[in-house]
Enzyme design. Structure first.
Site, PDB file in Angstrom:
ATOM      1  N   HIS A 150      -1.130  11.311  -1.774  1.00 50.94           N
ATOM      2  CA  HIS A 150      -2.422  10.786  -1.328  1.00 50.94           C
ATOM      3  C   HIS A 150      -3.458  11.879  -1.102  1.00 50.94           C
ATOM      4  O   HIS A 150      -4.590  11.799  -1.595  1.00 50.94           O
ATOM      5  CB  HIS A 150      -2.230   9.982  -0.038  1.00 50.94           C
ATOM      6  CG  HIS A 150      -3.514   9.415   0.489  1.00 50.94           C
ATOM      7  ND1 HIS A 150      -4.365  10.125   1.318  1.00 50.94           N
ATOM      8  CD2 HIS A 150      -4.110   8.211   0.288  1.00 50.94           C
ATOM      9  CE1 HIS A 150      -5.424   9.384   1.601  1.00 50.94           C
ATOM     10  NE2 HIS A 150      -5.293   8.223   0.997  1.00 50.94           N
ATOM     11  N   HIS A 182       0.824  -1.205   0.000  1.00 48.33           N
ATOM     12  CA  HIS A 182       0.000   0.000   0.000  1.00 48.33           C
ATOM     13  C   HIS A 182       0.867   1.268   0.000  1.00 48.33           C
ATOM     14  O   HIS A 182       1.788   1.382   0.801  1.00 48.33           O
ATOM     15  CB  HIS A 182      -0.854  -0.033   1.270  1.00 48.33           C
ATOM     16  CG  HIS A 182      -1.914   1.005   1.352  1.00 48.33           C
ATOM     17  ND1 HIS A 182      -2.217   1.651   2.525  1.00 48.33           N
ATOM     18  CD2 HIS A 182      -2.762   1.513   0.412  1.00 48.33           C
ATOM     19  CE1 HIS A 182      -3.215   2.492   2.325  1.00 48.33           C
ATOM     20  NE2 HIS A 182      -3.554   2.439   1.050  1.00 48.33           N
TER      21      HIS A 182
HETATM   22  O1  G3P Z   1      -6.435   1.730  -3.183  1.00 49.14           O
HETATM   23  C1  G3P Z   1      -6.774   1.254  -1.928  1.00 49.14           C
HETATM   24  C2  G3P Z   1      -6.584   2.289  -0.850  1.00 49.14           C
HETATM   25  O2  G3P Z   1      -5.376   2.946  -1.067  1.00 49.14           O
HETATM   26  C3  G3P Z   1      -7.701   3.284  -0.814  1.00 49.14           C
HETATM   27  O3  G3P Z   1      -7.612   4.149   0.269  1.00 49.14           O
HETATM   28  O4  G3P Z   1      -7.106   6.324   1.262  1.00 49.14           O
HETATM   29  O5  G3P Z   1      -5.392   4.542   1.314  1.00 49.14           O
HETATM   30  O6  G3P Z   1      -5.947   5.698  -0.816  1.00 49.14           O
HETATM   31  P1  G3P Z   1      -6.465   5.221   0.512  1.00 49.14           P
HETATM   32 MG    MG Z   2      -4.732   4.609  -2.260  1.00 50.95          MG
END
Ligand code: G3P
Ligand code: MG
Length: 267
Positions: A71, A29
């Site tokens: 992000h 992630h």
């Molecule tokens: O793509 C999955 C996840 O990254 C979505 O949430 O807020 O971490 O971008 P976020």
């Molecule tokens: Mg994400």
């Protein structure tokens, strides 16, 4: 934290979905965004050094339309600047410190352009789940520009059989629709943090190959039904070993995790 549990395989449990699926099951992630500053090349390098082959990251546009990784809608949490993440030109964004907030050793790490991430991934045989995260008001342009950038950067490797298209995901259907229109051959996935009555109809209308759900939404019945409809099913963000085991038993096609040193992405 030391590795605690080798995983069964790298491609995930077999689903009855018919969509071809070239993506590894385990996806780091935001790069490996807890070991190193999220959404930077340092995070990708940290994950790759631990053996990770697939990475999720968040992409948006600079004021002058350059796709880059960040992000938030604003700059303050993960850079040394403030204000809208879409207000600065790329030349100004590229000079920011997107690493010092994380740790002293990463001070000065810049936000990366999508181009820089593409070079790193293609050179190292890594695969991307590219989350299109437009700043508010930039939904269509982001889908359009990122899709063209992906075709330009990955097209040759995909044609030559040495690369895999990034899986383009977004919470924003308008962004996915713009990407679909710009470059129809790219694989799309709808991100969902809630289950609205029409959410899977939207995924179908956009001709998505997958849906990526908040892990708390998943049940065996839902996974079965989505597979029956030909959709692959991924979950985010799974950092707990017991929960991961449970989700694996549901027959998911991919898990997105921050816990890159607890889960081991290949047997
Ligand atoms: O793509 C999955 C996840 O990254 C979505 O949430 O807020 O971490 O971008 P976020
Ligand atoms: Mg994400």
């Amino acid at each position: 934290m030391s590795p605690t549990r080798p995983l069964l395989n790298d491609t995930g449990p077999l689903a009855d979905a018919t969509t071809p699926w070239p993506y590894p099951f385990w996806i780091a992630h935001r790069g490996a965004g807890q070991h190193a500053p999220e959404n930077t090349l340092a995070a990708f390098r940290a994950g790759a050094a631990l053996g990770w082959r697939a990475f999720e990251c968040d992409v948006k546009l600079s004021a002058d339309g350059v796709p880059y990784l960040l992000h938030d809608d604003t700059l303050e949490r993960t850079t040394d600047a403030a204000g809208s993440a879409g207000a600065l030109a790329w030349a100004d964004l590229a000079r920011l410190d997107a690493g010092g907030w994380h740790s002293r050793r990463h001070a000065g790490e810049p936000p990366p352009s999508l181009d820089a991430i593409a070079v790193f991934c293609l050179r190292n045989g890594l695969v991307l789940n590219l989350e299109l995260k437009p700043v508010p008001g930039d939904e269509e342009r982001t889908g359009h520009v990122v899709a063209h950038a992906v075709r330009q950067r990955w097209g040759e490797a995909v044609r030559d059989g040495v690369g895999v298209w990034p899986l383009l995901s977004s919470f924003e259907p308008r962004t996915l629709a713009a990407a679909r229109e710009a470059v129809p051959e790219l694989p799309l996935a709808l991100l969902l943090d809630t289950l609205a009555p029409d959410c899977f109809d939207i995924a179908e209308r956009l001709d998505c190959v997958a849906v990526v759900l908040d892990e708390s939404l998943l049940t065996a019945e839902l996974v079965r039904s989505l597979h029956h409809d030909g959709l692959r099913v991924l979950a985010y963000t799974v950092n707990d070993a017991e929960r991961a085991d449970l989700l694996i038993d549901l027959g998911l096609d991919g898990l997105i995790t921050d816990a890159v040193d607890m889960f081991i992405p290949s047997a």
